[in-house]
Design a protein around this motif. Structure first.
Motif, PDB file in Angstrom:
ATOM      1  N   ARG A   1       3.317   1.765  -1.792  1.00 41.75           N
ATOM      2  CA  ARG A   1       3.575   2.085  -3.199  1.00 41.75           C
ATOM      3  C   ARG A   1       2.411   2.900  -3.770  1.00 41.75           C
ATOM      4  O   ARG A   1       2.620   3.859  -4.514  1.00 41.75           O
ATOM      5  CB  ARG A   1       3.795   0.797  -3.995  1.00 41.75           C
ATOM      6  CG  ARG A   1       4.201   1.045  -5.418  1.00 41.75           C
ATOM      7  CD  ARG A   1       5.528   1.807  -5.529  1.00 41.75           C
ATOM      8  NE  ARG A   1       6.676   0.937  -5.354  1.00 41.75           N
ATOM      9  CZ  ARG A   1       7.952   1.370  -5.405  1.00 41.75           C
ATOM     10  NH1 ARG A   1       8.225   2.662  -5.624  1.00 41.75           N
ATOM     11  NH2 ARG A   1       8.950   0.539  -5.222  1.00 41.75           N
ATOM     12  N   PHE A   2       1.185   2.526  -3.421  1.00 43.30           N
ATOM     13  CA  PHE A   2       0.038   3.320  -3.871  1.00 43.30           C
ATOM     14  C   PHE A   2       0.138   4.747  -3.328  1.00 43.30           C
ATOM     15  O   PHE A   2      -0.072   5.724  -4.061  1.00 43.30           O
ATOM     16  CB  PHE A   2      -1.279   2.680  -3.403  1.00 43.30           C
ATOM     17  CG  PHE A   2      -2.492   3.476  -3.820  1.00 43.30           C
ATOM     18  CD1 PHE A   2      -3.059   3.284  -5.063  1.00 43.30           C
ATOM     19  CD2 PHE A   2      -3.039   4.440  -2.983  1.00 43.30           C
ATOM     20  CE1 PHE A   2      -4.165   4.026  -5.463  1.00 43.30           C
ATOM     21  CE2 PHE A   2      -4.134   5.187  -3.369  1.00 43.30           C
ATOM     22  CZ  PHE A   2      -4.697   4.978  -4.616  1.00 43.30           C
ATOM     23  N   ILE A   3       0.481   4.863  -2.054  1.00 47.21           N
ATOM     24  CA  ILE A   3       0.568   6.192  -1.441  1.00 47.21           C
ATOM     25  C   ILE A   3       1.709   6.993  -2.062  1.00 47.21           C
ATOM     26  O   ILE A   3       1.566   8.197  -2.292  1.00 47.21           O
ATOM     27  CB  ILE A   3       0.687   6.047   0.096  1.00 47.21           C
ATOM     28  CG1 ILE A   3      -0.679   5.583   0.639  1.00 47.21           C
ATOM     29  CG2 ILE A   3       1.145   7.347   0.752  1.00 47.21           C
ATOM     30  CD1 ILE A   3      -0.633   4.885   1.959  1.00 47.21           C
ATOM     31  N   GLU A   4       2.797   6.341  -2.385  1.00 46.36           N
ATOM     32  CA  GLU A   4       3.881   7.031  -3.073  1.00 46.36           C
ATOM     33  C   GLU A   4       3.420   7.571  -4.422  1.00 46.36           C
ATOM     34  O   GLU A   4       3.691   8.726  -4.772  1.00 46.36           O
ATOM     35  CB  GLU A   4       5.075   6.088  -3.283  1.00 46.36           C
ATOM     36  CG  GLU A   4       6.278   6.797  -3.884  1.00 46.36           C
ATOM     37  CD  GLU A   4       7.191   5.868  -4.657  1.00 46.36           C
ATOM     38  OE1 GLU A   4       8.392   5.841  -4.350  1.00 46.36           O
ATOM     39  OE2 GLU A   4       6.730   5.160  -5.586  1.00 46.36           O
ATOM     40  N   ARG A   5       2.696   6.750  -5.168  1.00 48.93           N
ATOM     41  CA  ARG A   5       2.234   7.210  -6.489  1.00 48.93           C
ATOM     42  C   ARG A   5       1.197   8.327  -6.330  1.00 48.93           C
ATOM     43  O   ARG A   5       1.165   9.271  -7.112  1.00 48.93           O
ATOM     44  CB  ARG A   5       1.655   6.060  -7.322  1.00 48.93           C
ATOM     45  CG  ARG A   5       2.598   4.874  -7.616  1.00 48.93           C
ATOM     46  CD  ARG A   5       4.052   5.243  -7.776  1.00 48.93           C
ATOM     47  NE  ARG A   5       4.322   6.123  -8.899  1.00 48.93           N
ATOM     48  CZ  ARG A   5       5.425   6.860  -9.055  1.00 48.93           C
ATOM     49  NH1 ARG A   5       6.368   6.884  -8.131  1.00 48.93           N
ATOM     50  NH2 ARG A   5       5.583   7.612 -10.108  1.00 48.93           N
ATOM     51  N   TRP A   6       0.343   8.214  -5.310  1.00 53.87           N
ATOM     52  CA  TRP A   6      -0.635   9.286  -5.038  1.00 53.87           C
ATOM     53  C   TRP A   6       0.091  10.587  -4.708  1.00 53.87           C
ATOM     54  O   TRP A   6      -0.227  11.648  -5.268  1.00 53.87           O
ATOM     55  CB  TRP A   6      -1.571   8.878  -3.885  1.00 53.87           C
ATOM     56  CG  TRP A   6      -2.548   9.961  -3.522  1.00 53.87           C
ATOM     57  CD1 TRP A   6      -3.712  10.268  -4.183  1.00 53.87           C
ATOM     58  CD2 TRP A   6      -2.440  10.896  -2.441  1.00 53.87           C
ATOM     59  NE1 TRP A   6      -4.330  11.329  -3.564  1.00 53.87           N
ATOM     60  CE2 TRP A   6      -3.569  11.733  -2.492  1.00 53.87           C
ATOM     61  CE3 TRP A   6      -1.500  11.092  -1.419  1.00 53.87           C
ATOM     62  CZ2 TRP A   6      -3.786  12.774  -1.568  1.00 53.87           C
ATOM     63  CZ3 TRP A   6      -1.714  12.120  -0.505  1.00 53.87           C
ATOM     64  CH2 TRP A   6      -2.843  12.941  -0.582  1.00 53.87           C
TER      65      TRP A   6
ATOM     66  N   ALA B   1       0.823  -1.215   0.000  1.00 46.78           N
ATOM     67  CA  ALA B   1       0.000   0.000   0.000  1.00 46.78           C
ATOM     68  C   ALA B   1       0.855   1.261   0.000  1.00 46.78           C
ATOM     69  O   ALA B   1       0.432   2.301  -0.521  1.00 46.78           O
ATOM     70  CB  ALA B   1      -0.947  -0.006   1.196  1.00 46.78           C
TER      71      ALA B   1
ATOM     72  N   PRO C   1      -2.856   7.596  -9.921  1.00 44.00           N
ATOM     73  CA  PRO C   1      -2.071   6.929  -8.862  1.00 44.00           C
ATOM     74  C   PRO C   1      -2.203   5.406  -8.903  1.00 44.00           C
ATOM     75  O   PRO C   1      -1.212   4.685  -8.770  1.00 44.00           O
ATOM     76  CB  PRO C   1      -2.662   7.509  -7.565  1.00 44.00           C
ATOM     77  CG  PRO C   1      -3.178   8.855  -7.963  1.00 44.00           C
ATOM     78  CD  PRO C   1      -3.723   8.657  -9.360  1.00 44.00           C
TER      79      PRO C   1
ATOM     80  N   PHE D   1      -6.772   4.726   4.117  1.00 46.88           N
ATOM     81  CA  PHE D   1      -6.464   5.774   3.138  1.00 46.88           C
ATOM     82  C   PHE D   1      -7.051   5.407   1.772  1.00 46.88           C
ATOM     83  O   PHE D   1      -7.671   6.241   1.096  1.00 46.88           O
ATOM     84  CB  PHE D   1      -4.944   5.971   3.024  1.00 46.88           C
ATOM     85  CG  PHE D   1      -4.567   7.020   2.019  1.00 46.88           C
ATOM     86  CD1 PHE D   1      -4.508   8.355   2.377  1.00 46.88           C
ATOM     87  CD2 PHE D   1      -4.309   6.679   0.693  1.00 46.88           C
ATOM     88  CE1 PHE D   1      -4.191   9.333   1.445  1.00 46.88           C
ATOM     89  CE2 PHE D   1      -3.999   7.650  -0.253  1.00 46.88           C
ATOM     90  CZ  PHE D   1      -3.928   8.982   0.130  1.00 46.88           C
TER      91      PHE D   1
ATOM     92  N   GLU E   1      -8.266  15.734  -0.033  1.00 45.35           N
ATOM     93  CA  GLU E   1      -9.423  15.260   0.722  1.00 45.35           C
ATOM     94  C   GLU E   1      -9.306  13.800   1.183  1.00 45.35           C
ATOM     95  O   GLU E   1      -9.707  13.493   2.315  1.00 45.35           O
ATOM     96  CB  GLU E   1     -10.693  15.502  -0.098  1.00 45.35           C
ATOM     97  CG  GLU E   1     -11.982  15.466   0.680  1.00 45.35           C
ATOM     98  CD  GLU E   1     -12.074  16.385   1.896  1.00 45.35           C
ATOM     99  OE1 GLU E   1     -11.413  17.435   1.908  1.00 45.35           O
ATOM    100  OE2 GLU E   1     -12.793  16.032   2.848  1.00 45.35           O
ATOM    101  N   PRO E   2      -8.753  12.883   0.387  1.00 42.33           N
ATOM    102  CA  PRO E   2      -8.613  11.507   0.911  1.00 42.33           C
ATOM    103  C   PRO E   2      -7.753  11.449   2.178  1.00 42.33           C
ATOM    104  O   PRO E   2      -8.102  10.753   3.136  1.00 42.33           O
ATOM    105  CB  PRO E   2      -7.946  10.755  -0.246  1.00 42.33           C
ATOM    106  CG  PRO E   2      -8.376  11.504  -1.475  1.00 42.33           C
ATOM    107  CD  PRO E   2      -8.405  12.957  -1.056  1.00 42.33           C
ATOM    108  N   LEU E   3      -6.654  12.181   2.196  1.00 40.46           N
ATOM    109  CA  LEU E   3      -5.791  12.224   3.387  1.00 40.46           C
ATOM    110  C   LEU E   3      -6.538  12.871   4.550  1.00 40.46           C
ATOM    111  O   LEU E   3      -6.537  12.366   5.684  1.00 40.46           O
ATOM    112  CB  LEU E   3      -4.508  13.003   3.057  1.00 40.46           C
ATOM    113  CG  LEU E   3      -3.515  13.209   4.189  1.00 40.46           C
ATOM    114  CD1 LEU E   3      -3.067  11.891   4.817  1.00 40.46           C
ATOM    115  CD2 LEU E   3      -2.285  13.992   3.685  1.00 40.46           C
TER     116      LEU E   3
ATOM    117  N   LEU F   1       1.895  12.021  -7.809  1.00 46.32           N
ATOM    118  CA  LEU F   1       1.045  12.460  -8.924  1.00 46.32           C
ATOM    119  C   LEU F   1      -0.019  13.467  -8.512  1.00 46.32           C
ATOM    120  O   LEU F   1      -0.630  14.114  -9.357  1.00 46.32           O
ATOM    121  CB  LEU F   1       0.381  11.236  -9.570  1.00 46.32           C
ATOM    122  CG  LEU F   1       1.387  10.306 -10.257  1.00 46.32           C
ATOM    123  CD1 LEU F   1       0.793   8.927 -10.483  1.00 46.32           C
ATOM    124  CD2 LEU F   1       1.845  10.914 -11.580  1.00 46.32           C
ATOM    125  N   THR F   2      -0.252  13.620  -7.214  1.00 49.20           N
ATOM    126  CA  THR F   2      -1.287  14.537  -6.745  1.00 49.20           C
ATOM    127  C   THR F   2      -0.673  15.708  -5.981  1.00 49.20           C
ATOM    128  O   THR F   2      -1.013  16.863  -6.220  1.00 49.20           O
ATOM    129  CB  THR F   2      -2.282  13.781  -5.820  1.00 49.20           C
ATOM    130  OG1 THR F   2      -2.775  12.641  -6.500  1.00 49.20           O
ATOM    131  CG2 THR F   2      -3.429  14.683  -5.401  1.00 49.20           C
TER     132      THR F   2
END
Lengths: 230, 230
Positions: free
Chosen positions: A97-102, A95, B163, B98, A162-164, A105-106
Motif C-alpha cells: 500500500r505504501f508503494i502504491e501511494r508512492w 507495505a 506517500p 524500499f 532514487e529510492p527505487l 503520487l511520485t
C-alpha cells in the motif's frame, strides 16, 4: 475456469495501455491463472458488469466480480492460496500500500502529464472528447499545454526515483529475489508510458530501466506482447 | 540473556538521538527481548567490539555481534522466530528495504540539514570537532549555514511525505494494523529530530504527526522516555 479481465483500450484494441490494468495482467499471470482480456473504451467503463465501477480493471471470476487492481490482487491471493503469493505475507500486503501511494503520487503525476497528448491521440473520437474534458479540468489547462515542460522537468523526475534505484543495489525486485505485486504496481506506470509515448524517460543504463526490462521479460515476456510506442 | 545495544549519545548520555539506534531500540522492544543500552560518543564508535563497525547500532547477543539496524532486525527475526515478527514475511522484508531507501533519501536529508546545528550543540567537545569536520565536508559549507534555509524548504519537505500521509488513510501503520520494522525505520528519523531540535517540522494535525505520536506510545511509551528538545 477462465477469469475475465475488463481492460481499457484506445482505438487500437491490440494496444491496451492502462497502468492499473497492466498491474492486474501481471497479477493474473503471476498466479498462473487462465484469463481472457476484454477491452473497453473510456466511455464504456461505467457500463461494465451492471456499473460496478467507474474505473478498470474489473475481473469476473465465476460469480464473483472484483474491481480495483489492489483489491483484485488481494482477492487472487485469498482465493488461490496454493499458487505463488502476490504479497509474500501480511507485511508485504501492508507495505504494498505504501508503494502504491508512492507510485501514484511520485511516478504517475509526471508520466501522466508527459504522455497526456500521446494518450489522447490513441483514443477513439468519442473517448477523445471525454478525455479532453476530464483532463483539462484536472490540469486546469489545455491538453496541448500539459506536456510542454516534460523535458524541463525530466531531471527532477529521475531524481524522485532514487529510492527505487537505491533499493535495486540490494535486490533485483521490490519483492526481493523475485517479483511481487509491489513490482507490478510500479511496472504498470512505466508500461503505460512505454506503450503510449515515444518520449524516453529513463536512460538505458539507469538501474530503474534495467529493472523495468526485467519486468518486461516476466511471465513469458507478457509485457512485450504490446510493442513500445514509436 | 540480556542483549547489549551500543548506541550513540552526545554530552548528555540520557538523551540518545541516533535515528538508526532508535530503530533498533524499538526492534528489541517489539521482540520483547531484554536489552541494556550502552551509549558511545561519535569518536569512540570505531572502537566498539574490536572495531567491527564504523557506525552504530551494534548489538552483542551472547557470542554474536551484529552491526547495522536492518541486519539486526533480520538477525532478531531469524534468531527469535517465535516472538512477534519485525517484517511479517518475506514480502515485508523486501519492501522494508524500499522503505529504508525512501526514508534515507527523502526524509533524512531534510531533517539532517534542519537539525545539524542542534545536533552539534548536543555533543561533547571532541565529538564536536569530528562532527564539524565530517559534516562540513559532506555539505560543502559551514555548519552554521546548513540549516539556514530550513523554513524556506519546509513546505517542500512536507510534500515529499505525501506517500506516507496518503497510505495512512488506509491503515494506521506502515506494517498494517500494527507496526513492523518498516514503521521503526521512519520513526527513527522523526525521533532523531524530536530529541535534537525544537524546530517543528510537522503540523499537529498532519496524519504523519498523528502516526508518529502513535509510534511514541508503542512498547510502554518507550519513545517518550527521552523528552522532546526545547
Amino acid at each position: 475456469m477462465t477469469i475475465l479481465l475488463y481492460e481499457l483500450a484506445g482505438a487500437d484494441t491490440s494496444r491496451p495501455f492502462s497502468p492499473h490494468c497492466w498491474k492486474t495482467v501481471l497479477s493474473l499471470a503471476h498466479k498462473g491463472l487462465d484469463f481472457e482480456r476484454r477491452t473497453v473504451p473510456f466511455t464504456r467503463v461505467g457500463a461494465i458488469e451492471g456499473g460496478i465501477s467507474r474505473t478498470v480493471p474489473v475481473i469476473r471470476d465465476g460469480d464473483k466480480v472484483v474491481p480495483d487492481s489492489f483489491s483484485i490482487a488481494l482477492y487472487l491471493d485469498e482465493t488461490y492460496p496454493t499458487r505463488p503469493s502476490l504479497f509474500g505475507g501480511p507485511g508485504g500486503i501492508a507495505a504494498a500500500r505504501f508503494i502504491e501511494r508512492w507510485s501514484q503520487l511520485t511516478v504517475h503525476p509526471y508520466l501522466g502529464a508527459a504522455a497526456l497528448l500521446d494518450i489522447h491521440s490513441m483514443l477513439a473520437a468519442e473517448d477523445q472528447a471525454y478525455f479532453r474534458d476530464s483532463r483539462e479540468k484536472r490540469f486546469g489547462k489545455r491538453l496541448e499545454e500539459v506536456p510542454l515542460d516534460r523535458e524541463r522537468r525530466l531531471a527532477a523526475f529521475r531524481a524522485t526515483l532514487e529510492p527505487l534505484r537505491s533499493m535495486l543495489a540490494y535486490q533485483p525486485f521490490i519483492g526481493g529475489a523475485s517479483p511481487l505485486f509491489a513490482d507490478y504496481i510500479v511496472f504498470g506506470a512505466f508500461q503505460w508510458m512505454r506503450i503510449s509515448s515515444p518520449f524516453q524517460v529513463l536512460l538505458a543504463d539507469d538501474p530503474v530501466a534495467v529493472w523495468f526490462e526485467r519486468c518486461l521479460d516476466l511471465h513469458g515476456g507478457l509485457g512485450r506482447s504490446v510493442s513500445a510506442a514509436t
